[in-house]
Design a protein around this motif. Structure first.
Motif, short mmCIF file in Angstrom:
data_model
loop_
_atom_site.label_atom_id
_atom_site.label_comp_id
_atom_site.label_asym_id
_atom_site.label_seq_id
_atom_site.Cartn_x
_atom_site.Cartn_y
_atom_site.Cartn_z
N UNK A 232 19.07 28.16 37.31
CA UNK A 232 18.61 29.43 37.86
C UNK A 232 17.95 29.19 39.21
N UNK A 233 18.36 29.96 40.22
CA UNK A 233 17.78 29.76 41.55
C UNK A 233 16.44 30.48 41.67
N UNK A 234 15.89 30.54 42.87
CA UNK A 234 14.57 31.13 43.08
C UNK A 234 14.53 32.61 42.76
N UNK A 235 15.68 33.26 42.74
CA UNK A 235 15.76 34.67 42.37
C UNK A 235 16.20 34.88 40.94
N UNK A 236 16.32 33.78 40.19
CA UNK A 236 16.74 33.88 38.80
C UNK A 236 18.23 34.09 38.62
N UNK A 237 19.01 33.86 39.68
CA UNK A 237 20.45 34.10 39.61
C UNK A 237 21.19 32.88 39.05
N UNK A 238 22.33 33.14 38.41
CA UNK A 238 23.25 32.09 37.98
C UNK A 238 24.67 32.59 38.18
N UNK A 239 25.62 31.67 38.22
CA UNK A 239 27.02 32.05 38.43
C UNK A 239 27.94 31.00 37.84
N UNK A 240 28.91 31.44 37.03
CA UNK A 240 29.96 30.59 36.49
C UNK A 240 31.29 31.11 37.01
N UNK A 241 32.01 30.28 37.77
CA UNK A 241 33.27 30.69 38.38
C UNK A 241 34.45 30.01 37.70
N UNK A 242 35.66 30.44 38.06
CA UNK A 242 36.92 29.84 37.61
C UNK A 242 37.01 29.81 36.08
N UNK A 243 36.75 30.95 35.46
CA UNK A 243 36.79 31.06 34.00
C UNK A 243 38.13 31.62 33.54
N UNK B 178 35.81 38.11 28.98
CA UNK B 178 36.30 38.02 30.35
C UNK B 178 37.81 38.20 30.33
N UNK B 179 38.28 39.21 31.02
CA UNK B 179 39.72 39.44 31.16
C UNK B 179 40.21 38.81 32.46
N UNK B 180 41.52 38.65 32.63
CA UNK B 180 42.02 38.00 33.85
C UNK B 180 41.51 38.67 35.12
N UNK B 181 40.88 37.85 35.98
CA UNK B 181 40.39 38.34 37.25
C UNK B 181 39.09 39.14 37.20
N UNK B 182 38.50 39.29 36.01
CA UNK B 182 37.30 40.13 35.88
C UNK B 182 36.05 39.39 36.36
N UNK C 210 57.65 34.26 40.55
CA UNK C 210 56.22 34.10 40.30
C UNK C 210 55.61 35.49 40.17
N UNK C 211 54.97 35.74 39.00
CA UNK C 211 54.38 37.06 38.73
C UNK C 211 52.88 36.94 38.54
N UNK C 212 52.18 38.03 38.84
CA UNK C 212 50.76 38.15 38.51
C UNK C 212 50.66 38.33 37.00
N UNK C 213 49.88 37.47 36.33
CA UNK C 213 49.85 37.47 34.87
C UNK C 213 49.30 38.77 34.30
N UNK D 21 47.53 33.37 36.11
CA UNK D 21 46.38 34.07 35.55
C UNK D 21 45.21 33.95 36.51
N UNK D 22 44.73 35.05 37.07
CA UNK D 22 43.59 34.97 38.00
C UNK D 22 42.31 34.58 37.27
N UNK D 23 41.47 33.82 37.97
CA UNK D 23 40.20 33.38 37.40
C UNK D 23 39.24 34.55 37.21
N UNK D 24 38.38 34.42 36.20
CA UNK D 24 37.28 35.35 36.03
C UNK D 24 35.97 34.66 36.34
N UNK D 25 34.87 35.38 36.23
CA UNK D 25 33.56 34.79 36.47
C UNK D 25 32.50 35.55 35.67
N UNK D 26 31.38 34.85 35.43
CA UNK D 26 30.20 35.47 34.81
C UNK D 26 29.01 35.13 35.68
#
Length: 560
Positions: free
Chosen positions: A159-170, A245-249, A42-45, A117-122
């Motif tokens: 968007x939350x009260x601070x205008x933040x957003x998050x997309x995980x597991x990309x 988005x690159x792996x893990x970025x 098992x290798x890190x992609x 392949x590690x997940x990325x996020x935005x």
């Protein structure tokens, strides 16, 4: 006779421990006749470095009650003798597909490499011109990919009260980000003077008259809206910059929204009956090429009396307008760049009834709980009906104009649509062109004991694994529900199941998982070199097909 067994290998993360699993076919008829070996690392992609502390488990799908075999080795190494296994389908995984590992004489299965392949996020923050957070809007994310295909929907976030957003597991790739919101302080100005002719007396109710000039000017300053905005804070889809988005970025994509004067849409003759509610919806497409999922615009509508409806609080743009009452429907695309009036045609809408029967080709009883559905792939509009125990159904839909709907049947066990005949409408494959009013009769014949194709993908006359295999029907644009797919296994083999009678072409594409396999224009370049086959009976067909490289057109994606 040489026996082969098949395993699907994958990786899971559970409680911080990596797990690799496998799935096999039924065991050989003579237990203990052969002993095989599955082994690998098992290798890190991203780094190709071995992952230590890896726990690998296998279990037989035929004997799952006997539990898992588990091994742990240094430097990510693992090995199983006489292996049996189950998998979450992650070895060489592409969406729902993965590569199964065939074991047996002359087959190599003891030098496998897993690449995790590690997940990325935005994530990011959305602010206005004053650098204040934009609250309670929506962030939308599309995956562009690398092929010549429509962007794929990835999801949305509030968007939350601070205008933040998050997309995980990309997964790695290029993404398009769009924001839809309204200024918290936005207010509608008074109805424009041109609406004063809306009432029979030529005068609007007293509470709709104009305010003093000073109040009107102040109100106009607050009559604003945010246009649909793309990263990096642009309002034209063609100017949107892809977010790579690159792996893990972990990518940060902050955006600024700028308010513009809001528009007003006046709809006349929306309803001749004041007692019947009017539903007005504005939809906007995130991308012109992503036309199957328009999003709702946060506009405000209010009835003004005498069949007049005012819609306000939206920025200029191209929209899909839908107006519905209990007796009328009106739908159209509109390009709104200024305050606009629209006349709704009394004859421009109607109700179409689709009724008929669903039968089984051999006369057997239809399973209970069936449902027939009609979907317009362009607009996403759909309707349907439960299927009775006698196989009958009736569905009604209001249509503003003739429109094509794809026919599908669900919840009927292993049955598939074999044949459709229609009266009162034009039928092409499984696509039904409905009139905007009247009655359409439909007969749908289902079949069980469908055909199957067992095949092998070859590249330079050698078996090729990890290829995308697609079964393309005749008239693919009218039969998008007849596109079974598979991924070739380590020995190049694949299986396509539940195939209805008809003419098809089997294509195999090396590294083709970013190709829009349902787009006839994209498939055209592959069909010429595919393997043609006619399915006439519920039996197993065997063939081999040569893998094709991804075309040049698919290597240069279009902008959203």
């Amino acid at each position: 006779m040489h026996l082969r067994r098949r395993f699907i290998l994958g990786l899971l993360i559970s409680s911080g421990v990596l797990r690799c699993c496998a799935q096999d076919a039924p065991p050989p008829s003579t237990p203990g006749a052969s002993t095989w070996r599955i082994a690998g690392r098992v290798l890190h992609a991203a780094t190709n470095q071995p992952l230590s502390g890896v726990e690998v488990s296998v279990a037989s799908t035929a004997e799952r009650d006997k539990g898992f075999q588990t091994v742990r080795g240094p430097d990510g190494r693992f090995a199983f003798a006489q292996a049996r296994g189950f998998s979450p389908q992650a070895y060489q995984q592409h969406g729902m597909f993965s590569t199964a590992v065939a074991v047996g004489p002359q087959l190599k299965s003891d030098n496998l490499t897993f690449r995790l392949v590690p997940d990325g996020s935005i994530s990011g923050s959305v602010v206005d011109e004053e650098n204040e957070p934009v609250r309670n809007g929506q962030a939308f994310l599309l995956l562009r990919g690398e092929g010549n295909y429509r962007p794929r929907w990835q999801g949305q976030a509030v968007l939350d009260e601070q205008g933040h957003f998050h997309f995980a597991h990309l997964a790695p790739g290029e993404y398009v980000l769009a924001i839809s919101a309204q200024p918290w302080y936005a207010q509608d100005s008074q109805a424009p003077a041109k609406l004063q002719s809306a009432s029979p007396e030529g005068v609007l109710p007293s509470d709709m008259n104009s305010n003093p000039p000073s109040e009107s000017a102040s109100s106009a300053l607050l009559d604003v809206a945010y246009p649909l905005t793309y990263y990096p804070s642009v309002t034209e889809a063609g100017n949107a910059a892809p977010i790579r988005v690159t792996p893990g970025e972990r990518v940060v994509a902050d955006m600024t929204l700028r308010a513009v004067p809001a528009l007003h849409l006046t709809i006349r003759h929306a309803s001749s009956d004041s007692a019947r509610p009017v539903s007005v919806t504005l939809m906007q497409r995130i991308s012109e090429r992503f036309d199957s999922f328009p999003i709702s615009v946060q506009a405000r509508s209010q009835p003004l009396g005498s069949g007049v409806v005012s819609v306000s609080g939206f920025a200029p743009g191209r929209f899909w307008l839908s107006l519905r009452t209990a007796s009328k429907a009106e739908e159209r695309e509109v390009d709104l760049q200024a305050d606009t009036e629209i006349e709704v045609s009394e004859s421009g809408s109607g109700s179409v009834t689709v009724e008929g029967v669903v039968q089984v080709s051999d006369g057997s009883t239809l399973p209970p709980g069936g449902y027939i559905r009609f979907v317009n792939r362009k607009s996403g509009e759909h309707f349907g009906s439960p299927i009775s125990s006698q196989g009958t159904f009736q569905a009604e839909q209001m249509l503003a104009e003739p429109k094509a709907f794809e026919v599908s049947v669900f919840n009927v066990g292993g049955f598939r649509v074999r044949e459709i005949t229609a009266g009162g409408a034009t039928l092409s494959g499984h696509s039904l062109q409905l009139p905007h009013n009247g009655t359409v009769s439909l007969k749908v014949v289902l079949a069980k004991g469908m055909a199957k194709i067992d095949g092998t993908v070859l590249l330079h006359d050698e078996p090729l694994s990890e290829a995308m295999v697609v079964l393309v029907p005749e008239n693919p644009q009218d039969n998008t529900d007849l596109f079974p797919r598979d991924q070739s296994d380590s020995d190049g083999t694949f299986t396509l199941s539940e195939i209805a009678p008809g003419h098809y072409t089997v294509i195999a594409i090396q590294n083709g998982w970013d190709v829009d396999w349902q787009d006839p224009a994209v498939l055209k370049s592959y069909l010429e070199n595919g393997k043609r086959i006619e399915i006439t009976a519920p039996q197993t067909y065997t063939l081999s097909v040569h893998a094709q490289a991804t075309t040049a057109a698919a290597a240069h994606p279009s902008q959203p």
